[in-house]
Design a protein around this motif. Structure first.
Motif, PDB file in Angstrom:
ATOM      1  N   SER A   1      -8.574   3.551   5.180  1.00 36.31           N
ATOM      2  CA  SER A   1      -7.873   4.569   4.393  1.00 36.31           C
ATOM      3  C   SER A   1      -7.940   5.921   5.096  1.00 36.31           C
TER       4      SER A   1
ATOM      5  N   GLU B   1      -8.153   6.878  -4.142  1.00 34.13           N
ATOM      6  CA  GLU B   1      -8.892   5.994  -5.048  1.00 34.13           C
ATOM      7  C   GLU B   1      -9.859   5.065  -4.314  1.00 34.13           C
TER       8      GLU B   1
ATOM      9  N   ASP C   1     -12.310   1.081  -8.271  1.00 34.37           N
ATOM     10  CA  ASP C   1     -12.535  -0.240  -8.875  1.00 34.37           C
ATOM     11  C   ASP C   1     -13.883  -0.365  -9.566  1.00 34.37           C
TER      12      ASP C   1
ATOM     13  N   SER D   1      -6.729   3.180 -12.307  1.00 38.99           N
ATOM     14  CA  SER D   1      -5.876   3.515 -11.169  1.00 38.99           C
ATOM     15  C   SER D   1      -4.597   4.206 -11.617  1.00 38.99           C
TER      16      SER D   1
ATOM     17  N   GLN E   1      -5.904   3.583  -1.399  1.00 36.64           N
ATOM     18  CA  GLN E   1      -7.107   2.789  -1.644  1.00 36.64           C
ATOM     19  C   GLN E   1      -7.623   2.191  -0.335  1.00 36.64           C
ATOM     20  N   THR E   2      -8.789   1.605  -0.409  1.00 32.34           N
ATOM     21  CA  THR E   2      -9.438   1.022   0.766  1.00 32.34           C
ATOM     22  C   THR E   2     -10.015  -0.335   0.414  1.00 32.34           C
TER      23      THR E   2
END
Lengths: 354, 354
Positions: free
Chosen positions: B86, B182, B186, B191, B206-207
């Motif tokens: 990311s 983000e 999680d 989200s 995200q990553t």
């Protein structure tokens, strides 16, 4: 076009890589991949790296890989930079060294990513024409420049420069960075890495995608004096701390260490290139003498664009560039002997010489 | 300093990632890695990708991965961008959207790579202070801006914003791009991907490094409207045609598909975070309520810098930022229950409460 884009984004003309068909089986002679697999030791090392340790970040410095490369070239690890493919290394080099008051110089026919980087980083470029034999004439490169870059061997021509010619350029051009892009050096050229102790403005860039058959991971590297390497590290560490993943670091290190597999693969590619160049010449193609893993050829009586299309329809992909001066040439990657024999047979049929 | 560097290189203050010790065994709670391995299906897919096909370039588009991510979020694949971690996706976003006449806005305490990207791309930045509870107050973000970026949950605080607060910001800020970073979403946050159909200026990044335990490969992604994604593709294709390698593409796709492993890992991290936060509070730490896989804590009577050093000497690595406002905090990644128990025991000893 979008009102949300930075102004720069509107100006870009992105690079278009060769086709990577995902769904059809071609004899794929279009992106200069190796026809032989990578070192089995590299594959083993990568498989071993694919385990629960993937939850951890890789070494941000890639030190083990740098040390392997340094040993290979008789340098120290702080004279080595590693990146996510030689394209990333090239991009950092453009950003890090070539944004200058004077223009960057490179050949008019060359790696077509160079002008893209110039756009991306607002670098003024001046191209110098290849001579009538499609060779780079370094004597034509003026002293007033903000940097010089050229591939050796050149792409897509395959022609190589001698080390003497490169050393002579470096002798008279000591005040700007000279990048020698050696993506194809291992197929018969002489690496300028040996000149690094003499010239502090020389950066040599290589890739593991071609001679080490690892296009599927993305690893390239640069060799040069510590100041130049530090410049690249500063850019890299302001962009992405961990550009190389764990399996790639493991595979690249093992591939560099396995000199036997590397040398054997290169020898086979060179042998195939030689007989294939002769066969193409005998069909009437004009083939530029190549020191790369491809040949660049044109036929005086047959359109390259048509041959490209006809070969593709017959299941053989080669590369065609619809650009001035080279729009009647085909760039043909050297595959296995069997693949090249099928290419020759198909061309004979297309040329009516069968 | 070097006379060969572009002027820009001299100005850079590169990002410094958390330590990645290569040679010593630590309880490693410093870089927000998952204590659990990645999906076994991801590992299998990567091992299967490590074969002779590594001689071939990967899919430059990463289409299979984009399609998996798109399915997960109910989007189409052209609303998904994938990059080499990311960090690369963030870098492209700064370059592609935030180089504007007005300043980019972000929190004063936040991901410390943001100001580095601003330097790299000559982006004017304006930071807005977190409130006294270390929360982002989006009401303070002025309409005059060239873009807004913030992590949600924020790093290194762990505090999350509600979707309502983000939607309200987007309602009143329609003319510049808002990036919601983000990386840690999680572990308990909501989200903003669900807002994409309503807001054409929203980009969610995200990553796979955290909740999918794949820091060892480098895969991040962005979700947004097609115009924003096209802007990112234009930058990417002017920088590096193939940023994601074959094993990474295979592993990331399998990890996205394996929802069961993902959800189970996140649940475990959350449960550990909750008891661990309570235990730290009971020792006198002030612990910011976290929706991330780390906690951010300070102790009224013990120096964070000293605790960091003492923990390190005892074989436990946490993250300490020597920066204004947060130089008496520790950022502690959530490890396994056993690792966190060892941390608590060690802290009890250091604090003299054992």
């Amino acid at each position: 076009m979008s009102r949300f884009w930075s102004a720069k984004v509107h100006d870009l003309t992105p690079y278009v890589p060769g086709e990577q068909p995902q769904d059809q089986v071609y004899i794929k002679l279009n992106t200069n991949e190796s026809p032989y697999g990578p070192s089995p030791k590299a594959i083993s090392a990568m498989q071993a790296a694919c385990d629960d340790r993937l939850r951890l970040y890789p070494d941000p410095q890639g030190l083990a890989l740098k040390e392997s490369i340094a040993r290979l070239y008789g340098l120290s690890s702080d004279q080595v930079f590693v990146g996510n493919g030689s394209d990333e290394v090239l991009a950092f080099s453009f950003q890090g060294f070539f944004k200058q008051d004077k223009p960057l110089l490179f050949p008019d026919i060359s790696y077509s990513f160079y002008p893209v980087y110039c756009e991306l980083y607002d670098i003024e470029a001046r191209t110098l024409p290849l001579d009538s034999e499609f060779a780079i004439d370094l004597d034509q490169y003026p002293q007033e420049n903000g940097g010089i870059i050229f591939p050796n061997p050149n792409a897509p021509t395959g022609r190589a420069l001698s080390l003497d010619a490169i050393a002579a350029l470096l002798e008279r051009n000591r005040d700007s960075v000279v990048v020698v892009d050696e993506a194809y050096i291992d197929f018969g050229g002489d690496s300028a890495a040996s000149l690094i102790p003499r010239f502090d403005n020389l950066l040599v860039i290589q890739t593991l995608s071609k001679s080490r058959a690892l296009a599927g991971i993305r690893v390239g590297f640069a060799l040069g004096n510590r100041e130049l390497i530090e410049g690249l590290e500063r850019i890299k560490n302001s962009f992405n701390s961990y550009p190389l993943d764990r399996p790639a670091l493991a595979g690249a290190t093992a591939a560099i260490e396995d000199r036997e597999h590397f040398e054997s693969s290169c020898r086979k590619v060179i042998a195939t290139r030689e007989w294939c160049s002769t066969a193409l010449s005998q069909m009437g193609f004009e083939v530029i003498p190549s020191k790369a893993n491809f040949v660049f050829a044109s036929h005086p009586r047959h359109s390259a664009a048509e041959l490209y299309q006809q070969l593709k329809e017959g299941g053989i992909l080669v590369r065609y560039f619809n650009k001035a001066r080279i729009n009647n040439h085909l760039r043909i990657t050297i595959g296995t002997d069997s693949e090249m024999q099928q290419l020759i047979t198909r061309l004979e049929a297309l040329l009516g010489n069968a």
